[in-house]
Enzyme design. Sequence first.
Site, PDB file in Angstrom:
ATOM      1  N   TYR A 267       0.839  -1.200   0.000  1.00  0.00           N
ATOM      2  CA  TYR A 267       0.000   0.000   0.000  1.00  0.00           C
ATOM      3  C   TYR A 267       0.876   1.253   0.000  1.00  0.00           C
ATOM      4  CZ  TYR A 267      -3.863   3.059   1.460  1.00  0.00           C
ATOM      5  OH  TYR A 267      -4.814   4.050   1.535  1.00  0.00           O
ATOM      6  N   ASP A 268       1.852   1.290   0.903  1.00  0.00           N
ATOM      7  CA  ASP A 268       2.697   2.474   1.043  1.00  0.00           C
ATOM      8  C   ASP A 268       3.461   2.754  -0.255  1.00  0.00           C
ATOM      9  OD1 ASP A 268       1.837   1.803   3.548  1.00  0.00           O
ATOM     10  OD2 ASP A 268       3.783   1.943   4.517  1.00  0.00           O
TER      11      ASP A 268
ATOM     12  N   LYS B  82       1.105   3.617  -3.246  1.00  0.00           N
ATOM     13  CA  LYS B  82       0.619   5.003  -3.243  1.00  0.00           C
ATOM     14  C   LYS B  82       1.749   5.970  -3.587  1.00  0.00           C
ATOM     15  CE  LYS B  82      -3.841   4.960  -2.057  1.00  0.00           C
ATOM     16  NZ  LYS B  82      -4.905   5.522  -2.921  1.00  0.00           N
TER      17      LYS B  82
ATOM     18  N   ASN C  63      -6.258   9.292   8.727  1.00  0.00           N
ATOM     19  CA  ASN C  63      -7.374   8.469   9.221  1.00  0.00           C
ATOM     20  C   ASN C  63      -8.693   9.242   9.228  1.00  0.00           C
ATOM     21  OD1 ASN C  63      -5.438   6.587   9.634  1.00  0.00           O
ATOM     22  ND2 ASN C  63      -6.071   6.070  11.728  1.00  0.00           N
TER      23      ASN C  63
ATOM     24  N   SER D  12     -13.807   1.886  13.922  1.00  0.00           N
ATOM     25  CA  SER D  12     -14.951   0.994  13.664  1.00  0.00           C
ATOM     26  C   SER D  12     -14.895  -0.223  14.584  1.00  0.00           C
ATOM     27  CB  SER D  12     -14.999   0.581  12.192  1.00  0.00           C
ATOM     28  OG  SER D  12     -13.730   0.305  11.694  1.00  0.00           O
TER      29      SER D  12
ATOM     30  N   LYS E 178      -1.159  -3.272  21.365  1.00  0.00           N
ATOM     31  CA  LYS E 178      -0.031  -2.837  22.185  1.00  0.00           C
ATOM     32  C   LYS E 178       0.860  -1.868  21.415  1.00  0.00           C
ATOM     33  CE  LYS E 178       0.168  -7.067  24.905  1.00  0.00           C
ATOM     34  NZ  LYS E 178       0.820  -8.361  25.065  1.00  0.00           N
TER      35      LYS E 178
ATOM     36  N   GLN F 225       0.616   4.368  20.928  1.00  0.00           N
ATOM     37  CA  GLN F 225       0.722   4.860  19.550  1.00  0.00           C
ATOM     38  C   GLN F 225      -0.450   5.800  19.284  1.00  0.00           C
ATOM     39  OE1 GLN F 225      -0.202   1.844  20.454  1.00  0.00           O
ATOM     40  NE2 GLN F 225      -1.238   0.665  18.882  1.00  0.00           N
TER      41      GLN F 225
ATOM     42  N   ASP G  61       3.123  -1.442  12.410  1.00  0.00           N
ATOM     43  CA  ASP G  61       2.145  -0.417  12.755  1.00  0.00           C
ATOM     44  C   ASP G  61       2.873   0.873  13.137  1.00  0.00           C
ATOM     45  OD1 ASP G  61      -0.559   0.356  13.240  1.00  0.00           O
ATOM     46  OD2 ASP G  61      -0.141   0.307  15.376  1.00  0.00           O
TER      47      ASP G  61
ATOM     48  N   ARG H 152       1.161   9.328  14.030  1.00  0.00           N
ATOM     49  CA  ARG H 152       0.731   9.843  12.735  1.00  0.00           C
ATOM     50  C   ARG H 152      -0.130  11.054  13.031  1.00  0.00           C
ATOM     51  NH1 ARG H 152      -0.429   6.521   8.641  1.00  0.00           N
ATOM     52  NH2 ARG H 152       1.419   5.264   8.641  1.00  0.00           N
TER      53      ARG H 152
END
Lengths: 365, 365
Positions: free
Chosen positions: A196-197, A200, A225, A240, A256, A260, A322, A326
């Site tokens: 994905y990264d 894009k 997000n 969600s 965990k 974050q 993860d 951000r």
Amino acid sequence: MATSEKQSSPKPPPSPSPLRNSKFFQSNMRILISGGAGFIGSHLVDKLMENEKNEVIVADNYFTGSKDNLKKWIGHPRFELIRHDVTEPLLIEVDQIYHLACPASPIFYKYNPVKTIKTNVIGTLNMLGLAKRVGARILLTSTSEVYGDPLIHPQPESYWGNVNPIGSFIHFIITCVSFSLSYKVDAMIIGVRSCYDEGKRVAETLMFDYHRQHGIEIRIARIFNTYGPRMNIDDGRVVSNFIAQALRGEALTVQKPGTQTRSFCYVSDMVDGLMRLMEGDETGPINIGNPGEFTMVELAETVKELINPSIETKMVENTPDDPRQRKPDITKAKEVLGWEPKVKLREGLPLMEEDFRLRLGVPKK
Amino acid sequence: MATSEKQSSPKPPPSPSPLRNSKFFQSNMRILISGGAGFIGSHLVDKLMENEKNEVIVADNYFTGSKDNLKKWIGHPRFELIRHDVTEPLLIEVDQIYHLACPASPIFYKYNPVKTIKTNVIGTLNMLGLAKRVGARILLTSTSEVYGDPLIHPQPESYWGNVNPIGSFIHFIITCVSFSLSYKVDAMIIGVRSCYDEGKRVAETLMFDYHRQHGIEIRIARIFNTYGPRMNIDDGRVVSNFIAQALRGEALTVQKPGTQTRSFCYVSDMVDGLMRLMEGDETGPINIGNPGEFTMVELAETVKELINPSIETKMVENTPDDPRQRKPDITKAKEVLGWEPKVKLREGLPLMEEDFRLRLGVPKK
């Protein structure tokens, strides 16, 4: 390749002018939204349909999108829904293209990483080819994931990012094992984010290369997000997940370490930002997101408080890639688009709760 | 799509076994080299053809490669040359694929940035599709450019890089203007490096995704600057530029500031490293390059001394995205492949000089 959704047209849309051009016909627009049956796409459709000079065409393969999100428009004379996968070319006449098509939640974009790259690269090539052919302006929804696991905070658009191009096979195995222990995996393939990264990132490169090489009018939004009604339930995204768990009376599973952080933008703010970017003069990339920053533990506490104070939170294993932090730097969006988010998390969550209650069949107490 | 080079076959190659597999038939290999008519590719062909159990197939679109580089093999019963662009699928039976196809010099890969991305992404997808179909092992020549303008030095494989995904339009204009002033541009389009850097990064991602998703045997080499006979003359690379200028009696044009460094690997060392990687058990990515580091001014002085002490050096404008420093950390190659470069710059340059003299028609004094 592309089959048109059956529709009853009481009044046919005006026939296209050979001079159709966003500069001359701004009040009479044909707008394509790839991925328009998805969460953000369908809200964008709603907003664009409010202007009765707009004709809106949605192309979606329904991998993560759903016709349900667009049901109020099916059959409308200014609306058309096409079952189409952007990895195949699309030959239609449009003035603007909002190119949103791509699974955006890790569990979906990791499901078939090769397809995710094809969607980002071949999909973007096809949309750019269309833009070139018909002279349309094109907006790409890129992502905060181009910053990877960022080493500076918050992230301005000038930051080049910190992305692992290949993922890690050892981490991948560890992830699979730990996921298998803590969840039921149901034959789901767990991959790494790099599809994905990097997909894009190269989509952005393609946008700029078409701009430089062919003079295509491009717009790039790096979206952070986003949350709101119509998000896929159980798609693995934290908002969600928490709301669904709270409504079902299950413990909130916090990955965990829980410290974050993420920033959450309500979908109406996101749509407003995208439309301002499309109509403005700046190519971008421009960050669109809410700079309000929350730890995962804080988010869980807020959801508990607003929706179901009686439930518990439970710490679970995280994926190894993860990002720890951000948060968008939206200075540029403020300056260039006069945009900033208006909906606070505590206002947006109840709107989402209402939608989730309906879909999950959990009545309000 | 693919037209076979006419060849006279005194002795037909052995017919393929349905059980052909690199594990069982290692001594009898069909090897495809995409981009095999190029500089490194043709040296790899020479080396592979030394083993008479190898059949070598080259696929090349001749954008930067040349049949001249392979003239000694055309007509050989164990050799075949196919005019083929890797952006189209290729259906052949092979055991190993060396996937080298992509213009590697900035003036060529910037000529059509969109095509460069297609070559890297669609080309790699097609080669991976072939590898999957026939069960071949595939080696990708990635590049030190995945490290971008690196912030750590030297670069180990674990470094995630510092790449600008979109280039810069303002820098692009400045570059065009300054290039136009200092050079004759000859309708050459000057773009930005991101098409190559991001294209190769996503090619690596695809390799790993096919590996994880389909179990394909992959090998990734990140190759650093390489030099030797058969480099394109006047392709804008610094070694070939300097040698051609020295032989023509022109001033050596050193791009400012001249303190930027590069590491130069002689082509026979590079080929040896690639073959060891292909035959070994490690997927990579593994840096293959010479860690000997030279500034551009030092390189110019060495070329002057060895080839033409009477010429001058001249400082010229640089492209804005030229990396300041690039040097491989080859610890992993030493450990895993038992490989390190053997040919020193002062030994390699004269071998290249000899080849350039022949091609430029400049006799030895």
